[in-house]
Design a protein around this motif. Structure first.
Motif, PDB file in Angstrom:
ATOM      1  N   SER A 148     111.356  46.021  45.578  1.00  0.00           N
ATOM      2  CA  SER A 148     110.549  46.483  46.698  1.00  0.00           C
ATOM      3  C   SER A 148     109.704  47.625  46.154  1.00  0.00           C
ATOM      4  O   SER A 148     110.256  48.632  45.686  1.00  0.00           O
ATOM      5  CB  SER A 148     111.421  46.950  47.862  1.00  0.00           C
ATOM      6  N   GLY A 149     108.402  47.426  46.150  1.00  0.00           N
ATOM      7  CA  GLY A 149     107.542  48.388  45.469  1.00  0.00           C
ATOM      8  C   GLY A 149     107.874  48.355  43.988  1.00  0.00           C
ATOM      9  O   GLY A 149     108.018  47.292  43.401  1.00  0.00           O
ATOM     10  N   THR A 177     107.119  46.698  54.715  1.00  0.00           N
ATOM     11  CA  THR A 177     107.164  46.620  53.255  1.00  0.00           C
ATOM     12  C   THR A 177     107.377  45.171  52.860  1.00  0.00           C
ATOM     13  O   THR A 177     107.346  44.280  53.708  1.00  0.00           O
ATOM     14  CB  THR A 177     108.267  47.545  52.688  1.00  0.00           C
TER      15      THR A 177
END
Length: 141
Positions: free
Chosen positions: A125-126, A100
């Motif tokens: 994150s995302g 990620t």
């Protein structure tokens, strides 16, 4: 290392461009060895899922460290960071093959005496914010 940032070159509202940090499972294993935090939620996918997590997750302190790295890379002098703190706002799941990323950006929120500034950080994150109330006090040249 970045060029040294000078106090008179920044103003309240100065934006620090976002940086993207890759996170692979190998990074978490290396961090576990360096930190001594061998909690299996950070390296054992079966265990992490058995306790209700979506996957293994990055150490909170690993995530925080990426924010510190962001600030020191910007200022060009690791010794210039005088204070740094965060609250953990979300997890960073790390899928097996793809890994990620953590995307961090910043803004100068306040100018203080003695060439010091307060930098507010945003870490995601995302679509999830993973750090909140993330701030660093930095002495600039």
């Amino acid at each position: 290392m970045a060029a040294t940032v000078k106090y008179d070159e920044v103003e309240v509202g100065t934006e620090i461009p976002a940086q993207t940090y890759d996170v692979k499972r190998l990074n978490l294993v290396m961090y576990a060895g360096a930190s001594g935090d061998f909690n299996p939620i950070h390296w054992d996918e079966h265990f992490a899922k058995s306790v209700g997590l979506p996957d293994i997750i990055a150490h909170g302190m690993f995530t925080m460290a990426q924010g510190g790295r962001f600030v020191t890379d910007w200022v060009g002098d690791p010794g210039a960071v005088l204070d740094y703190g965060v609250r953990f706002a979300g997890m960073v799941p790390v899928p097996h093959q793809a890994g990620t990323t953590i995307v961090i950006s910043g803004v100068v929120e306040e100018k203080l005496a003695d060439n010091k500034v307060v930098v507010g950080l945003t870490a995601r994150s995302g679509d999830q914010k993973v750090l909140s109330q993330a701030k660093a006090v930095v002495r600039l040249a």
